[in-house]
Design a protein around this motif. Structure first.
Motif, PDB file in Angstrom:
ATOM      1  N   GLU A 198      31.796  50.805  67.363  1.00 37.59           N
ATOM      2  CA  GLU A 198      31.532  49.396  67.031  1.00 37.59           C
ATOM      3  C   GLU A 198      31.083  49.241  65.585  1.00 37.59           C
ATOM      4  N   THR A 199      30.275  50.168  65.106  1.00 37.94           N
ATOM      5  CA  THR A 199      29.780  50.103  63.720  1.00 37.94           C
ATOM      6  C   THR A 199      30.715  50.812  62.747  1.00 37.94           C
ATOM      7  N   ARG A 200      31.841  51.319  63.262  1.00 41.63           N
ATOM      8  CA  ARG A 200      32.828  52.044  62.452  1.00 41.63           C
ATOM      9  C   ARG A 200      32.232  53.277  61.787  1.00 41.63           C
ATOM     10  N   SER A 201      31.164  53.796  62.361  1.00 43.02           N
ATOM     11  CA  SER A 201      30.547  55.007  61.814  1.00 43.02           C
ATOM     12  C   SER A 201      31.274  56.262  62.254  1.00 43.02           C
ATOM     13  N   SER A 202      32.134  56.146  63.275  1.00 43.23           N
ATOM     14  CA  SER A 202      32.873  57.319  63.736  1.00 43.23           C
ATOM     15  C   SER A 202      33.802  57.859  62.652  1.00 43.23           C
ATOM     16  N   CYS A 203      34.202  56.992  61.707  1.00 41.28           N
ATOM     17  CA  CYS A 203      35.060  57.450  60.600  1.00 41.28           C
ATOM     18  C   CYS A 203      34.292  58.327  59.631  1.00 41.28           C
ATOM     19  N   TYR A 204      32.985  58.077  59.521  1.00 47.62           N
ATOM     20  CA  TYR A 204      32.171  58.848  58.589  1.00 47.62           C
ATOM     21  C   TYR A 204      31.590  60.108  59.234  1.00 47.62           C
ATOM     22  N   PHE A 205      31.541  60.128  60.555  1.00 45.07           N
ATOM     23  CA  PHE A 205      31.019  61.296  61.276  1.00 45.07           C
ATOM     24  C   PHE A 205      32.042  61.751  62.321  1.00 45.07           C
ATOM     25  N   PRO A 206      33.229  62.178  61.872  1.00 45.12           N
ATOM     26  CA  PRO A 206      34.278  62.532  62.847  1.00 45.12           C
ATOM     27  C   PRO A 206      33.925  63.750  63.686  1.00 45.12           C
ATOM     28  N   LEU A 207      33.230  64.711  63.095  1.00 43.44           N
ATOM     29  CA  LEU A 207      32.888  65.923  63.848  1.00 43.44           C
ATOM     30  C   LEU A 207      31.814  65.632  64.889  1.00 43.44           C
ATOM     31  N   VAL A 208      30.855  64.785  64.547  1.00 41.60           N
ATOM     32  CA  VAL A 208      29.816  64.406  65.511  1.00 41.60           C
ATOM     33  C   VAL A 208      30.441  63.605  66.647  1.00 41.60           C
ATOM     34  N   TYR A 209      31.362  62.711  66.286  1.00 44.47           N
ATOM     35  CA  TYR A 209      32.036  61.930  67.332  1.00 44.47           C
ATOM     36  C   TYR A 209      32.863  62.840  68.240  1.00 44.47           C
ATOM     37  N   ARG A 210      33.440  63.892  67.674  1.00 46.16           N
ATOM     38  CA  ARG A 210      34.193  64.847  68.489  1.00 46.16           C
ATOM     39  C   ARG A 210      33.267  65.556  69.477  1.00 46.16           C
ATOM     40  N   LEU A 211      32.068  65.897  69.032  1.00 47.59           N
ATOM     41  CA  LEU A 211      31.078  66.491  69.947  1.00 47.59           C
ATOM     42  C   LEU A 211      30.730  65.527  71.074  1.00 47.59           C
ATOM     43  N   LEU A 212      30.544  64.259  70.730  1.00 49.21           N
ATOM     44  CA  LEU A 212      30.229  63.258  71.753  1.00 49.21           C
ATOM     45  C   LEU A 212      31.377  63.120  72.750  1.00 49.21           C
ATOM     46  N   ALA A 213      32.594  63.136  72.255  1.00 51.10           N
ATOM     47  CA  ALA A 213      33.756  63.014  73.143  1.00 51.10           C
ATOM     48  C   ALA A 213      33.839  64.210  74.093  1.00 51.10           C
ATOM     49  N   LEU A 214      33.589  65.416  73.583  1.00 51.92           N
ATOM     50  CA  LEU A 214      33.601  66.605  74.438  1.00 51.92           C
ATOM     51  C   LEU A 214      32.494  66.548  75.480  1.00 51.92           C
ATOM     52  N   ALA A 215      31.340  66.002  75.069  1.00 52.28           N
ATOM     53  CA  ALA A 215      30.222  65.891  76.015  1.00 52.28           C
ATOM     54  C   ALA A 215      30.540  64.913  77.134  1.00 52.28           C
ATOM     55  N   LEU A 216      31.283  63.848  76.821  1.00 52.79           N
ATOM     56  CA  LEU A 216      31.593  62.840  77.835  1.00 52.79           C
ATOM     57  C   LEU A 216      32.672  63.308  78.806  1.00 52.79           C
ATOM     58  N   ILE A 217      33.423  64.340  78.429  1.00 53.52           N
ATOM     59  CA  ILE A 217      34.456  64.852  79.333  1.00 53.52           C
ATOM     60  C   ILE A 217      33.826  65.489  80.557  1.00 53.52           C
ATOM     61  N   LEU A 218      32.720  66.224  80.362  1.00 52.66           N
ATOM     62  CA  LEU A 218      32.082  66.944  81.463  1.00 52.66           C
ATOM     63  C   LEU A 218      31.180  66.004  82.242  1.00 52.66           C
ATOM     64  N   SER A 219      31.285  66.059  83.534  1.00 53.79           N
ATOM     65  CA  SER A 219      30.467  65.226  84.413  1.00 53.79           C
ATOM     66  C   SER A 219      29.588  66.112  85.267  1.00 53.79           C
ATOM     67  N   VAL A 220      28.293  65.774  85.357  1.00 52.00           N
ATOM     68  CA  VAL A 220      27.373  66.587  86.149  1.00 52.00           C
ATOM     69  C   VAL A 220      27.514  66.309  87.627  1.00 52.00           C
ATOM     70  N   ALA A 221      28.131  65.194  87.990  1.00 48.49           N
ATOM     71  CA  ALA A 221      28.295  64.860  89.403  1.00 48.49           C
ATOM     72  C   ALA A 221      29.586  64.070  89.579  1.00 48.49           C
ATOM     73  N   THR A 222      30.230  64.279  90.709  1.00 45.81           N
ATOM     74  CA  THR A 222      31.486  63.581  91.001  1.00 45.81           C
ATOM     75  C   THR A 222      31.372  62.770  92.278  1.00 45.81           C
ATOM     76  N   ALA A 223      30.162  62.328  92.604  1.00 49.51           N
ATOM     77  CA  ALA A 223      29.973  61.567  93.840  1.00 49.51           C
ATOM     78  C   ALA A 223      30.772  60.277  93.825  1.00 49.51           C
ATOM     79  N   SER A 224      30.866  59.623  92.655  1.00 49.56           N
ATOM     80  CA  SER A 224      31.632  58.379  92.579  1.00 49.56           C
ATOM     81  C   SER A 224      33.116  58.641  92.815  1.00 49.56           C
ATOM     82  N   VAL A 225      33.622  59.786  92.319  1.00 50.85           N
ATOM     83  CA  VAL A 225      35.020  60.142  92.553  1.00 50.85           C
ATOM     84  C   VAL A 225      35.248  60.441  94.025  1.00 50.85           C
ATOM     85  N   GLU A 226      34.275  61.118  94.655  1.00 47.83           N
ATOM     86  CA  GLU A 226      34.399  61.419  96.086  1.00 47.83           C
ATOM     87  C   GLU A 226      34.464  60.124  96.899  1.00 47.83           C
ATOM     88  N   ARG A 227      33.718  59.121  96.488  1.00 48.32           N
ATOM     89  CA  ARG A 227      33.732  57.856  97.214  1.00 48.32           C
ATOM     90  C   ARG A 227      35.099  57.164  97.087  1.00 48.32           C
TER      91      ARG A 227
END
Length: 429
Positions: free
Chosen positions: A337-366
């Protein structure tokens, strides 16, 4: 799906050797306790007896009504004698629902009701043993009534209540739709500490509660120094079994199932948490996180990541847009939203990798459970698009309940020209 389809994990790793396998935390917690009950004869026998008693008492409406009447009469008796005090919301009507194997929290509910309705259950079993029609049910009721009045059963009842009460908070938290990784790791560590504290310091309190329970119900309390003989073994090879073994087994299972690699991975990811002004931010752990994804960061990017992390920390602590964020996903959203991802592409890549992993899949099971309800035998020819639309409405019921019928009608009305005006019908049951 690793347990459902053999070789699936190997096939995925063949395509991508650096793919991270993370088992659902909620499932791991459940499997840890299930595994212990299968291996420990005392706990396994107790749960078997508990299931038999629940089935006996709930076998007919007559038994259920007798249970409710007996429970209410005992509550009224204690209220009249002053043992209990009346209050709003207290002494609600209870039932003995059969515990389910897939929802371990149901065992806690059954055990809680069992403790509260203990005397009433004894009365119902006594009536079945005396007035029952079938001789097998009469003998079974008498046998289970004797089991209930045994100190080992009472102790197991309270012991499993303590264990399940400790793990239930973690289980319920892991089944939430939005689960924060840092919170999940903290709850897991708290669960382990609580179990260890019960093992080291909780026995006196537990014993006093069990003894008080037995004295009130005239149950014989044995000598605590006696050796417990393992069932099915000759006395000459008797082994001394303690309930500490159960706690040790659960702790061992938790340590085995929540492996060191997975725990370290989520610990590193939790450093991206925005809570308390990014108090958990740790540059060294975030650099360690990149080592789990060697194909996503080359040597030059690893050198550039450190200064980007320094500037990113200054940005989120100075910019008001990043204040009061509750999750990693909110941080990634604000960067876009703040367009800061263009200035911190590597940090944003870390955030994207972190969001891929889920600690629980209860919602998917439902969602899978809902699919069985929606795509039934009568709707077996339903297409993917129609199935998806129905699933969205069914799964996100809380959101769709907030929509007004008139707004839905208007949206369908303007989608295309229609011969008639759509109107709202009132449906009554």
């Amino acid at each position: 799906m690793s347990g459902e389809f053999n070789g699936l994990k190997a096939l995925i790793l063949r395509e991508n050797p650096h793919a991270m396998y993370v088992h659902c935390f909620a499932h791991q917690l459940q499997l840890a306790i299930v595994s212990v009950t299968r291996r420990n004869c005392m706990v396994g026998d107790f749960l078997d007896v508990l299931a038999i008693i629940v089935n006996l008492v709930g076998a007919s409406c007559k038994h259920v009504d007798a249970l409710q009447i007996s429970y209410q009469s005992k509550i009224l008796e204690k209220l009249n004698t002053g043992e209990l005090t009346d209050g709003s919301g207290q002494f609600q009507e209870m039932s003995l629902a059969c515990p389910g194997n897939t929802r371990w929290g149901s065992h806690l509910l059954t055990i809680t009701h069992f403790i509260n309705m203990f005397n009433a259950i004894i009365d119902v079993l006594k009536n079945i043993s005396e007035d029952g029609v079938h001789s097998d049910k009469k003998s079974s009721a008498l046998r289970q009534m004797n089991n209930m009045q045994d100190f080992e059963f009472v102790f197991s009842l309270h012991f499993m209540f303590e264990i399940l009460a400790i793990t239930d908070d973690l289980s319920q938290a892991l089944q939430k739709k939005d689960q924060d990784i840092q919170n999940a790791m903290r709850l897991l560590n708290l669960c382990k500490c609580a179990l260890q504290n019960l093992r080291e310091n909780g026995w006196d309190t537990l014993f006093s509660r069990v003894i008080e329970f037995c004295v009130d119900r005239y149950i014989l309390v044995p000598n605590m120094e006696d050796i417990v003989v393992v069932k099915g073994r000759p006395r000459r090879v008797a082994q001394q079994v303690t309930y500490c073994h159960v706690i040790d087994s659960i702790l061992q299972e938790l340590n085995d199932r929540f492996s060191e690699t997975t725990t370290e991975l989520f610990t590193c990811i939790s450093c991206l948490s925005s809570r308390d002004s990014f108090a958990a931010f740790d540059e060294d752990k975030l650099l360690r996180l990149t080592q789990f994804y060697p194909l996503d960061f080359n040597s030059e990017e690893l050198l550039l990541l450190k200064p980007q992390l320094d500037k990113f920390l200054l940005l989120v602590r100075m910019n008001e847009a990043f204040f009061n964020l509750n999750s990693i996903s909110c941080v990634a959203q604000k960067l876009i939203e703040t367009r800061s991802s263009c200035y911190f592409p590597l940090v944003y890549r870390l955030l994207a990798l972190a969001l891929i992993l889920s600690v629980a899949t209860a919602s998917v099971e439902r969602v899978f459970s809902a699919m069985n309800l929606i795509k039934s035998d009568l709707h077996n020819k339903m297409g993917d698009i129609w199935l998806n639309d129905n699933l969205v409405v069914y799964v996100e019921k809380a959101i769709f309940k907030q929509l007004e019928n008139e707004a839905i009608l208007q949206r369908f009305q303007i989608m295309r020209p229609r011969r008639i005006q759509l109107s709202k019908f009132i449906v009554t049951e």
